[in-house]
Enzyme design. Structure first.
Site, mmCIF file in Angstrom:
data_model
loop_
_atom_site.group_PDB
_atom_site.id
_atom_site.type_symbol
_atom_site.label_atom_id
_atom_site.label_comp_id
_atom_site.label_asym_id
_atom_site.label_seq_id
_atom_site.Cartn_x
_atom_site.Cartn_y
_atom_site.Cartn_z
ATOM 1 N NE ARG A 37 -4.127 -1.860 1.794
ATOM 2 C CZ ARG A 37 -4.976 -2.361 2.664
ATOM 3 N NH1 ARG A 37 -4.830 -2.128 3.942
ATOM 4 N NH2 ARG A 37 -5.984 -3.085 2.254
ATOM 5 C CE LYS A 197 -20.972 -15.564 6.350
ATOM 6 N NZ LYS A 197 -20.885 -14.558 7.412
ATOM 7 N N GLY A 345 -9.300 -8.839 -1.853
ATOM 8 C CA GLY A 345 -7.986 -9.367 -1.477
ATOM 9 C C GLY A 345 -7.759 -10.813 -1.871
ATOM 10 N N GLY A 368 -13.525 -3.622 0.135
ATOM 11 C CA GLY A 368 -14.863 -3.121 0.456
ATOM 12 C C GLY A 368 -15.293 -2.029 -0.507
HETATM 13 P P1 AMP Z 1 -15.175 -13.635 0.544
HETATM 14 O O1 AMP Z 1 -14.432 -12.879 1.594
HETATM 15 O O2 AMP Z 1 -16.647 -13.589 0.658
HETATM 16 O O3 AMP Z 1 -14.666 -13.305 -0.859
HETATM 17 O O4 AMP Z 1 -14.858 -15.169 0.790
HETATM 18 C C1 AMP Z 1 -13.582 -15.702 0.694
HETATM 19 C C2 AMP Z 1 -13.539 -16.995 1.435
HETATM 20 O O5 AMP Z 1 -14.479 -17.898 0.891
HETATM 21 C C3 AMP Z 1 -12.186 -17.667 1.353
HETATM 22 O O6 AMP Z 1 -11.629 -17.699 2.635
HETATM 23 C C4 AMP Z 1 -12.511 -19.059 0.855
HETATM 24 O O7 AMP Z 1 -11.804 -20.067 1.533
HETATM 25 C C5 AMP Z 1 -13.992 -19.188 1.142
HETATM 26 N N1 AMP Z 1 -14.611 -20.193 0.266
HETATM 27 C C6 AMP Z 1 -14.644 -20.207 -1.073
HETATM 28 N N2 AMP Z 1 -15.241 -21.307 -1.535
HETATM 29 C C7 AMP Z 1 -15.607 -22.038 -0.462
HETATM 30 C C8 AMP Z 1 -16.278 -23.295 -0.284
HETATM 31 N N3 AMP Z 1 -16.670 -24.002 -1.331
HETATM 32 N N4 AMP Z 1 -16.492 -23.716 0.979
HETATM 33 C C9 AMP Z 1 -16.085 -22.983 2.046
HETATM 34 N N5 AMP Z 1 -15.460 -21.807 1.946
HETATM 35 C C10 AMP Z 1 -15.219 -21.325 0.709
#
Ligand code: AMP
Length: 388
Positions: A37, A197, A345, A368
């Site tokens: 950064r 999620k 990230g 974000g």
């Molecule tokens: P996000 O911050 O919402 O982009 O989510 C990223 C996280 O989602 C990472 O730590 C991944 O390990 C997790 N992730 C991605 N695919 C899966 C999955 N099939 N099952 C559990 N966690 C997941």
């Protein structure tokens, strides 16, 4: 269009540059574990110095909750920036007050203010605090895209008390690419969304659906959609309270929205766990990555497109072998001759792990902030800048 630092007359002026020095720290705040950064802000700082300005830099670091905390001091950033630029960087004891005002940098000099969040007024966007920050300089520049979704004193409040407010070079680049892919993208335009999620990305899905030609969904969020469709998902991560919403989104998106057709499944989420590829997730197992057929389907859509927006990994990419799908998609995006904008990230880590960062048109520095931009929300820190 917002005013750019290139539009400003900086000779002999004191410029206040809001930077993002929110770096990861170790050893009780003494050691910077990544100076990415700090390096990202260097072109703007150098530009201002070359134009004959005295430079005041301001940033937040961590969450000191409105109180001074030596472990979250910006002092190590002053030292690192000085090493990078090979010139002195003075460190202020605070970010406001007479002692700081007396340290006003002459043309060609740099002063780094202490952590803005040592004052609770920063996050409260307090008017008096904003005035005090504004009184330090003649002109304002925001180069902290990663903080532009926050309406704080240093990103919004102080601008009211400055004659002109411009985007720095990094902010300019972020806005240029994010605007290009969302306002009038080269078509076909495909969005790839992954991560944990659905609930974190509802607004993004709804906004992207309005203008993309295809929306490819991977990662754990795919399982909430698959369950809503009535497919077996075993023990995969599912948001059961979002099944109705997932059905609604699928109905609205129609055949724009594509879900995985096969999965890398395992009984436990552990690095090196026994796994296999399956089109139907067996009971007792969970989907931890997209399978090869899905990679091939997504790849054919991506390589036939002209622009790509990507946010979120396709699987648990931190734990091999569940990184394969994400790395494969990173390579496809890089090898396709497309305008590619990647945010978040985790997607950036995946791009780096695949060794293809230099083939991506733009990797956003703000997780974000880039998500909010993709949701169609005008970022307060951008809205506050002077219009051209
Ligand atoms: P996000 O911050 O919402 O982009 O989510 C990223 C996280 O989602 C990472 O730590 C991944 O390990 C997790 N992730 C991605 N695919 C899966 C999955 N099939 N099952 C559990 N966690 C997941």
């Amino acid at each position: 269009m917002k005013l750019s630092i290139r539009d400003l007359e900086l000779q002999g002026k004191t410029v206040f540059i809001r930077v993002d020095f929110n770096v990861p720290l170790a050893a009780g705040g003494q050691e910077i574990t990544s100076d990415k950064r700090i390096r990202a802000s260097v072109p703007t700082i150098q530009y201002a110095l070359e134009q004959g300005a005295g430079v005041i830099l301001a940033s937040h670091l961590g969450r000191p909750k409105g109180k001074p905390n030596p472990e979250l001091s910006l002092k190590p950033c002053a030292v690192r920036l000085s090493d990078i630029l090979q010139r002195p960087v003075k460190m202020a004891p605070d970010c406001i007050g007479s002692e700081v005002a007396a340290m006003k940098p002459a043309p060609g000099e740099i002063l780094l203010l202490e952590n803005l969040r040592f004052h609770a007024e920063e996050e409260k966007n307090d008017a008096e605090f904003s005035k005090k920050l504004a009184s330090l300089a003649d002109v304002y520049v925001n180069d902290a895209f990663g903080s532009a979704h926050r309406a704080h004193a240093s990103t919004v409040g102080m601008i009211r008390y400055m004659p002109r407010a411009a985007a720095g070079l990094l902010m300019d680049k972020e806005l240029e690419y994010l605007t290009k892919v969302t306002k009038n993208p080269p078509r076909p335009c495909v969005a790839i969304l992954g991560g944990a999620k659905v609930s974190d990305k509802i607004d993004v899905i709804q906004n992207l659906m309005k203008f993309v030609d295809k929306l490819l969904i991977g990662g754990a969020m795919a399982y909430t959609f698959l369950k809503a469709k009535g497919e077996p998902v075993g023990n995969s991560l599912v948001e059961n309270d979002k099944l109705d919403l997932a059905s609604k989104l699928m109905a609205e998106a129609g055949d724009k929205l594509m879900l995985p057709v096969d999965h890398v499944v395992a009984a436990e989420l552990k690095e090196g766990a026994d796994c296999k590829t399956a089109t139907t997730i067996p009971d007792g197992m969970m989907g931890l990555d997209i399978g090869e057929q899905t990679v091939a389907r997504f790849a054919s859509i991506i390589s036939a497109s002209e622009s790509v927006i990507w946010n979120g990994p396709m699987g648990v990419f931190e734990k091999p072998p569940f990184d394969k799908g994400t790395v494969a998609i990173a390579k496809v995006v890089a090898d396709s001759d497309v305008l590619s904008v990647v945010g978040g990230g985790d997607s950036e880590k995946a791009i780096k792990a695949a060794g293809v960062a230099d083939k991506i048109s733009h990797i956003s520095t703000g997780g974000g902030a880039s998500l909010e931009f993709l949701s169609g929300i005008e970022l307060p820190g951008v809205a506050a800048l002077t219009d051209k």
